[in-house]
Design a protein around this motif. Sequence first.
Motif, PDB file in Angstrom:
ATOM      1  N   MET A  57      13.515   6.266  26.649  1.00 26.30           N
ATOM      2  CA  MET A  57      12.550   5.407  25.982  1.00 26.30           C
ATOM      3  C   MET A  57      12.272   5.889  24.566  1.00 26.30           C
ATOM      4  N   THR A  58      11.644   5.021  23.798  1.00 24.96           N
ATOM      5  CA  THR A  58      11.115   5.373  22.488  1.00 24.96           C
ATOM      6  C   THR A  58       9.750   4.712  22.372  1.00 24.96           C
ATOM      7  N   VAL A  59       9.042   5.009  21.327  1.00 25.91           N
ATOM      8  CA  VAL A  59       7.765   4.339  21.082  1.00 25.91           C
ATOM      9  C   VAL A  59       7.890   3.573  19.777  1.00 25.91           C
ATOM     10  N   TYR A  60       7.648   2.277  19.880  1.00 30.84           N
ATOM     11  CA  TYR A  60       7.770   1.360  18.752  1.00 30.84           C
ATOM     12  C   TYR A  60       6.442   1.280  18.016  1.00 30.84           C
ATOM     13  N   LYS A  61       6.487   1.623  16.760  1.00 30.93           N
ATOM     14  CA  LYS A  61       5.324   1.490  15.885  1.00 30.93           C
ATOM     15  C   LYS A  61       5.696   0.424  14.858  1.00 30.93           C
ATOM     16  N   PRO A  62       5.213  -0.790  15.009  1.00 32.00           N
ATOM     17  CA  PRO A  62       5.621  -1.867  14.097  1.00 32.00           C
ATOM     18  C   PRO A  62       5.322  -1.492  12.644  1.00 32.00           C
ATOM     19  N   ILE A  63       6.319  -0.922  11.973  1.00 36.74           N
ATOM     20  CA  ILE A  63       6.141  -0.427  10.615  1.00 36.74           C
ATOM     21  C   ILE A  63       5.694  -1.529   9.651  1.00 36.74           C
ATOM     22  N   PRO A  64       6.184  -2.780   9.804  1.00 40.73           N
ATOM     23  CA  PRO A  64       5.670  -3.827   8.919  1.00 40.73           C
ATOM     24  C   PRO A  64       4.151  -3.974   9.001  1.00 40.73           C
ATOM     25  N   THR A  65       3.602  -3.847  10.208  1.00 43.34           N
ATOM     26  CA  THR A  65       2.151  -3.941  10.372  1.00 43.34           C
ATOM     27  C   THR A  65       1.455  -2.809   9.629  1.00 43.34           C
ATOM     28  N   LEU A  66       1.977  -1.590   9.789  1.00 46.63           N
ATOM     29  CA  LEU A  66       1.388  -0.436   9.113  1.00 46.63           C
ATOM     30  C   LEU A  66       1.471  -0.573   7.597  1.00 46.63           C
ATOM     31  N   ALA A  67       2.655  -0.900   7.097  1.00 45.19           N
ATOM     32  CA  ALA A  67       2.849  -0.980   5.648  1.00 45.19           C
ATOM     33  C   ALA A  67       2.011  -2.089   5.026  1.00 45.19           C
ATOM     34  N   GLU A  68       1.972  -3.236   5.683  1.00 41.89           N
ATOM     35  CA  GLU A  68       1.222  -4.364   5.128  1.00 41.89           C
ATOM     36  C   GLU A  68      -0.285  -4.112   5.160  1.00 41.89           C
ATOM     37  N   GLU A  69      -0.763  -3.522   6.252  1.00 46.48           N
ATOM     38  CA  GLU A  69      -2.192  -3.224   6.333  1.00 46.48           C
ATOM     39  C   GLU A  69      -2.574  -2.130   5.336  1.00 46.48           C
ATOM     40  N   ALA A  70      -1.708  -1.123   5.194  1.00 47.24           N
ATOM     41  CA  ALA A  70      -1.979  -0.059   4.219  1.00 47.24           C
ATOM     42  C   ALA A  70      -2.007  -0.622   2.808  1.00 47.24           C
ATOM     43  N   ALA A  71      -1.091  -1.526   2.497  1.00 47.96           N
ATOM     44  CA  ALA A  71      -1.064  -2.143   1.168  1.00 47.96           C
ATOM     45  C   ALA A  71      -2.329  -2.945   0.919  1.00 47.96           C
ATOM     46  N   ARG A  72      -2.735  -3.716   1.914  1.00 53.10           N
ATOM     47  CA  ARG A  72      -3.950  -4.535   1.763  1.00 53.10           C
ATOM     48  C   ARG A  72      -5.177  -3.651   1.517  1.00 53.10           C
ATOM     49  N   LEU A  73      -5.299  -2.583   2.306  1.00 53.36           N
ATOM     50  CA  LEU A  73      -6.440  -1.683   2.161  1.00 53.36           C
ATOM     51  C   LEU A  73      -6.386  -0.930   0.836  1.00 53.36           C
ATOM     52  N   ALA A  74      -5.187  -0.528   0.421  1.00 58.01           N
ATOM     53  CA  ALA A  74      -5.034   0.213  -0.839  1.00 58.01           C
ATOM     54  C   ALA A  74      -5.478  -0.633  -2.024  1.00 58.01           C
ATOM     55  N   VAL A  75      -5.071  -1.880  -2.051  1.00 54.75           N
ATOM     56  CA  VAL A  75      -5.449  -2.764  -3.164  1.00 54.75           C
ATOM     57  C   VAL A  75      -6.953  -3.016  -3.154  1.00 54.75           C
ATOM     58  N   LYS A  76      -7.526  -3.209  -1.972  1.00 54.43           N
ATOM     59  CA  LYS A  76      -8.979  -3.411  -1.877  1.00 54.43           C
ATOM     60  C   LYS A  76      -9.729  -2.182  -2.385  1.00 54.43           C
ATOM     61  N   MET A  77      -9.280  -1.001  -1.956  1.00 53.01           N
ATOM     62  CA  MET A  77      -9.923   0.231  -2.408  1.00 53.01           C
ATOM     63  C   MET A  77      -9.798   0.403  -3.917  1.00 53.01           C
ATOM     64  N   ALA A  78      -8.620   0.076  -4.448  1.00 55.33           N
ATOM     65  CA  ALA A  78      -8.392   0.204  -5.892  1.00 55.33           C
ATOM     66  C   ALA A  78      -9.320  -0.712  -6.685  1.00 55.33           C
ATOM     67  N   LYS A  79      -9.709  -1.819  -6.090  1.00 56.53           N
ATOM     68  CA  LYS A  79     -10.637  -2.762  -6.736  1.00 56.53           C
ATOM     69  C   LYS A  79     -12.094  -2.375  -6.527  1.00 56.53           C
ATOM     70  N   GLY A  80     -12.306  -1.292  -5.772  1.00 54.96           N
ATOM     71  CA  GLY A  80     -13.673  -0.834  -5.527  1.00 54.96           C
ATOM     72  C   GLY A  80     -14.356  -1.537  -4.380  1.00 54.96           C
ATOM     73  N   GLU A  81     -13.593  -2.244  -3.547  1.00 50.69           N
ATOM     74  CA  GLU A  81     -14.183  -2.970  -2.425  1.00 50.69           C
ATOM     75  C   GLU A  81     -14.406  -2.039  -1.237  1.00 50.69           C
ATOM     76  N   TYR A  82     -15.412  -2.354  -0.449  1.00 51.60           N
ATOM     77  CA  TYR A  82     -15.779  -1.525   0.701  1.00 51.60           C
ATOM     78  C   TYR A  82     -14.833  -1.792   1.869  1.00 51.60           C
ATOM     79  N   ILE A  83     -14.394  -0.724   2.527  1.00 53.78           N
ATOM     80  CA  ILE A  83     -13.533  -0.834   3.702  1.00 53.78           C
ATOM     81  C   ILE A  83     -14.372  -0.526   4.937  1.00 53.78           C
ATOM     82  N   ASP A  84     -14.463  -1.480   5.826  1.00 56.62           N
ATOM     83  CA  ASP A  84     -15.279  -1.325   7.030  1.00 56.62           C
ATOM     84  C   ASP A  84     -14.396  -0.903   8.197  1.00 56.62           C
TER      85      ASP A  84
END
Length: 355
Positions: free
Chosen positions: A281-308
């Motif tokens: 077996m292996t463990v699947y970590k949907p990398i697109p989900t991680l990368a896209e969510e990280a990008a979304r959060l990074a841009v929000k943080m860069a704009k000074g928006e609060y991350i909940d």
Amino acid sequence: MSIKIRSILIIGIVLLLSACENAATVQPKEKTKEQEDITPVPDEKIKIGFSMDTLEEERWLRDRDLFKAAVESLGAEVEIMAANGDDALQVLQAESLISQGIDLLVVVPHNAEASATIVKKAHLAGIKVLSYDRLIKNADIDLYISFDNIRIGELQAEAITKLVPKGRYVYIGGAATDYNAHLLKQGVFNVLQPFIEKGDITVVYDQWTKNWVPTNAYMNMQEALNANNNNIDAVIAANDATAGMAIQVITESVLAAVIPVAGQDAELAAAQRIVEGTQTMTVYKPIPTLAEEAARLAVKMAKGEYIDTNRKINNGKIEVPSVLLSPIAVDITNIDHTIIADGFHLEEDVYGSDR
């Protein structure tokens, strides 16, 4: 009053009103040469710095490309540097990114402890830091995003103990300098410990793999077999690259049976081995989900928006606000419905041309 005099007075009043109206009207001034040269300046793009440990493994090449595409789709830009396992180089590269005027720094640390220096340097420059997939230890990082690494280890051990509820186990860990490797191991032993306490399972070999280097995992597996006269029943490896090396050693040995082996990352080679029957077996970590969510959060943080976020992970210094995504256990029974259905790997690449 005669009609003639009345007419003269009316004409005079009309002329007077007309003069007043003209006097009250503001005529536009002609633009100066300097004014004509001035054009509106558009808002500057958000710029994200991405400091990566390595690009020497298939998995991280995928992260790089997906993260870059996701950031750019949000109208921002990203500058990427990879240190390939060199702590000092990663610090220098981070300094270079900071000097370029980035708005936020994303870090995949090679060394969880050494990367605290990067966080300090970024904060001195007024730049927030997002720790990507691996947690930076003993630092005031602003956000951590990853998959639930303890759960990954649990999924590995759950799969193998179903097949081998009693026996002699080998555990080949990741890099001791990577905090994720410790979390993975914690998850594995969360599941193994009750079996160990009952005497059903004995861990006969337990070793870290320096810098996650596959050749080091190969040597670990050789050592495990030699130390136990080839008498082992199962292997849990910290990722697919180390699992691949363990399987290579097993294949080269005189062992008659195929030993169950667990990995994680859902690399193409691992998926192929699952189809072949050499990796359990292996463990699947949907990398697109991680990368896209990280990008979304990074841009929000860069704009000074609060991350909940309602999750926190202690990194030895603070309770770090964290976003933890769910991993998926993959074996021969669900490989088609997970990594292939998601387009993570193509069916023809996993199965070959014979299917």
